[in-house]
Design an enzyme around this catalytic site. Structure first.
Site, mmCIF file in Angstrom:
data_model
loop_
_atom_site.group_PDB
_atom_site.id
_atom_site.type_symbol
_atom_site.label_atom_id
_atom_site.label_comp_id
_atom_site.label_asym_id
_atom_site.label_seq_id
_atom_site.Cartn_x
_atom_site.Cartn_y
_atom_site.Cartn_z
ATOM 1 N N GLU A 61 -5.871 -5.704 11.087
ATOM 2 C CA GLU A 61 -5.403 -6.902 10.400
ATOM 3 C C GLU A 61 -6.268 -8.105 10.777
ATOM 4 O O GLU A 61 -7.018 -8.082 11.762
ATOM 5 C CB GLU A 61 -3.946 -7.183 10.783
ATOM 6 C CG GLU A 61 -2.978 -6.073 10.453
ATOM 7 C CD GLU A 61 -2.735 -5.903 8.963
ATOM 8 O OE1 GLU A 61 -3.035 -6.847 8.200
ATOM 9 O OE2 GLU A 61 -2.258 -4.834 8.563
ATOM 10 N N GLU A 81 10.663 9.261 9.208
ATOM 11 C CA GLU A 81 9.478 10.018 9.609
ATOM 12 C C GLU A 81 8.212 9.178 9.538
ATOM 13 O O GLU A 81 7.320 9.291 10.391
ATOM 14 C CB GLU A 81 9.329 11.257 8.720
ATOM 15 C CG GLU A 81 8.207 12.192 9.130
ATOM 16 C CD GLU A 81 8.455 12.839 10.475
ATOM 17 O OE1 GLU A 81 7.777 12.451 11.454
ATOM 18 O OE2 GLU A 81 9.312 13.738 10.549
ATOM 19 N N VAL A 121 6.583 6.618 12.590
ATOM 20 C CA VAL A 121 5.835 7.042 13.778
ATOM 21 C C VAL A 121 4.700 7.964 13.369
ATOM 22 O O VAL A 121 4.930 9.036 12.793
ATOM 23 C CB VAL A 121 6.752 7.765 14.785
ATOM 24 C CG1 VAL A 121 5.965 8.128 16.045
ATOM 25 C CG2 VAL A 121 7.961 6.923 15.134
ATOM 26 N N LYS A 140 6.447 2.680 18.525
ATOM 27 C CA LYS A 140 6.495 4.101 18.169
ATOM 28 C C LYS A 140 6.926 4.949 19.365
ATOM 29 O O LYS A 140 7.722 5.884 19.219
ATOM 30 C CB LYS A 140 5.121 4.548 17.656
ATOM 31 C CG LYS A 140 4.687 3.845 16.378
ATOM 32 C CD LYS A 140 3.238 4.113 16.058
ATOM 33 C CE LYS A 140 2.780 3.366 14.809
ATOM 34 N NZ LYS A 140 1.331 3.529 14.548
ATOM 35 N N LYS A 188 8.986 0.746 11.928
ATOM 36 C CA LYS A 188 9.120 0.998 13.369
ATOM 37 C C LYS A 188 9.668 -0.206 14.122
ATOM 38 O O LYS A 188 10.433 -0.052 15.076
ATOM 39 C CB LYS A 188 7.781 1.416 13.954
ATOM 40 C CG LYS A 188 6.659 0.428 13.689
ATOM 41 C CD LYS A 188 5.314 0.989 14.069
ATOM 42 C CE LYS A 188 4.194 0.056 13.592
ATOM 43 N NZ LYS A 188 4.077 0.047 12.119
ATOM 44 N N THR A 215 0.819 -1.215 0.000
ATOM 45 C CA THR A 215 0.000 0.000 0.000
ATOM 46 C C THR A 215 0.851 1.261 0.000
ATOM 47 O O THR A 215 0.620 2.182 -0.785
ATOM 48 C CB THR A 215 -0.925 -0.006 1.237
ATOM 49 O OG1 THR A 215 -1.742 -1.175 1.205
ATOM 50 C CG2 THR A 215 -1.809 1.226 1.243
ATOM 51 N N VAL A 216 1.856 1.321 0.863
ATOM 52 C CA VAL A 216 2.692 2.520 0.961
ATOM 53 C C VAL A 216 3.594 2.656 -0.263
ATOM 54 O O VAL A 216 3.735 3.747 -0.827
ATOM 55 C CB VAL A 216 3.529 2.498 2.253
ATOM 56 C CG1 VAL A 216 4.438 3.722 2.321
ATOM 57 C CG2 VAL A 216 2.614 2.444 3.472
#
Length: 442
Positions: free
Chosen positions: A192, A131, A134, A207, A107, A14-15
């Site tokens: 999930e 960046e 978190v 985080k 993370k 997705t990212v």
């Protein structure tokens, strides 16, 4: 204009797919802001045939992310694989060893290996930017590392997991059970199939460990976080909080004390008037208390492809401009060892819900246990006024346990646990007591 900064992206979920779309759509604007082109040249993922909704035909494909990390075709390795070890760790180490800058959203990797990886990056003269690791799209890493560099931080806290915040919001607004809200979150893709990592607080803890290091200049210590998830929260707790003027949020809190640094993740009752109480749904929020700036609160989407890709792009932009900062705010060899704070008084007090047998002497037993632990009670509420009351005068016993809520004045966690253990041992409650901290927030 300077030569192009060449990117290699490992992980096209997705990212990763959102990052490809961002670079395609806003690449020209990004180049103007950075003073040089930023171009994606190579990618890596497990499945070449999967349709990700983006055109990958113009990029060199690597089946092995470690090979991509070492490739001479890239200047920056973007790790979006995930996981504390395995391919993610191996490829990040390979990239740093090959003199590549690294941008990651991982993370778990940083919570376990962050100090070591930061040191490797410093010695190699490359960036390790994270960046997106978190609070998704919220720029909290840069805020702590750069914008608040002139401040001494006393406390950092926030809502760091959108799944938990969504569940608690739905429970409050619609009177639904935890199980009903979790099932709906899974159906909508907010949780999930195995939600344990989110609802038990582990995601928030990873985080928080990074924020603690940035805020207080200490080594990352994710294993020293007190951890409690939201699975025990009931609609009765939600209703009681509302009537008492609070809302329940899962908070990660790191605070400097005279004896060390306190790190904790747990459900918390926060005043309805506080800024953090108004953060609903899948949003995240992070608050920082600085000695000169005071308290600042950053709010935004804590997850999702586009929001996370936005943070990844900001890290890439820093590298393109030549900004190389120590990953954890201070050089890794100057980070102090983490010292866990000793037990102290919790200023906000505690909410305690008991399911008490309606029998003679039950209430006196509870009061005696509290007094023996030196706990003062601010209020006592029996939830079902129409039911037979707790009797200490020898009246007949009721058939059903009665819910009783206690609100304490400030006391220590050790004292509360001592009192509750005594109450359970004396057999006056039907179920395990529920305890939720009350936090004093602006």
């Amino acid at each position: 204009m300077a030569s192009a900064l060449r990117l290699g992206v490992a992980g096209l979920g997705t990212v990763g797919a959102s990052l490809v779309r961002l670079l395609t759509k806003n690449g020209a604007a990004l180049a103007r802001k950075c003073g040089r082109p930023v171009v994606l040249t190579a990618v890596s993922a497990r499945d070449r045939t999967r349709d990700r909704g983006v055109d990958l035909s113009g990029f060199t494909w690597f089946d092995d992310p470690v090979e991509l990390a070492r490739s001479g075709e890239i200047d920056v390795f973007v790790e979006l694989i995930g996981g504390a070890s395995g391919p993610a760790e191996a490829s990040v180490r390979a990239a740093i060893a090959s003199g590549k800058h690294v941008v990651t959203a991982n993370k778990a990797l940083l919570a376990r290996h962050g100090v070591e990886l930061a040191g490797l990056a410093e010695r190699a003269g490359v960036s390790l930017n994270y960046e997106a690791a978190v609070a998704g799209g919220i720029p909290i890493v840069k805020t702590l590392r750069e914008a608040m560099a002139g401040n001494s931080v006393a406390r950092v806290y926030g809502i760091l997991n959108g799944t938990c915040n969504y569940i608690l919001t739905r429970m409050e607004r619609e009177g639904l059970s935890f199980a009903e809200c979790l099932a709906d979150a899974q159906r909508l893709g907010y949780a999930e199939a195995d939600p344990t990592f989110d609802i038990e607080g582990n995601d928030t803890a990873h985080k928080l460990a990074l924020l603690t290091s940035l805020a207080f200049g200490c080594k990352i210590s994710a294993d020293d976080i007190y951890l409690e998830g939201i699975t025990s929260i009931t609609t009765a707790d939600i209703r009681a909080a509302d009537e008492l003027g609070y809302r329940i949020k899962l908070l990660g809190v790191a605070q400097k004390t005279d004896s060390g640094i306190e790190q904790r993740v747990h459900p918390t009752m926060v005043p309805k008037s506080s800024a953090i109480a108004r953060i609903d749904g899948v949003l995240n929020a992070v608050a920082v208390d600085g000695d000169f700036v005071g308290e600042i609160v950053l709010v935004g989407p804590g997850a999702g492809g586009d929001a996370t890709a936005s943070s990844v792009a900001s890290d890439i932009a820093d590298i393109a401009r030549g900004d190389v900062a120590p990953a954890l705010g201070s050089p890794s060899d100057e980070l102090v060892d983490y010292t866990r704070a000793g037990m102290r008084r919790h200023e906000g007090g505690y909410y305690i819900r008991l399911s008490v047998f309606d029998r003679p002497g039950a209430f006196a037993t509870i009061a005696r246990a509290m007094a023996d632990a030196n706990i003062s009670l601010e209020s006592i509420v029996q939830r079902r006024a129409e039911a037979p009351g707790l009797s200490d005068r020898g009246a007949g016993e009721g058939t059903e346990p009665q819910p009783v809520i206690l609100i304490t004045y400030e006391t220590t966690e050790a004292a509360v646990k001592e009192a509750l253990e005594a109450i359970v041992a004396r057999g006056v409650v039907a179920d395990a007591p529920q305890m939720i901290r009350i936090e004093k927030l602006a």
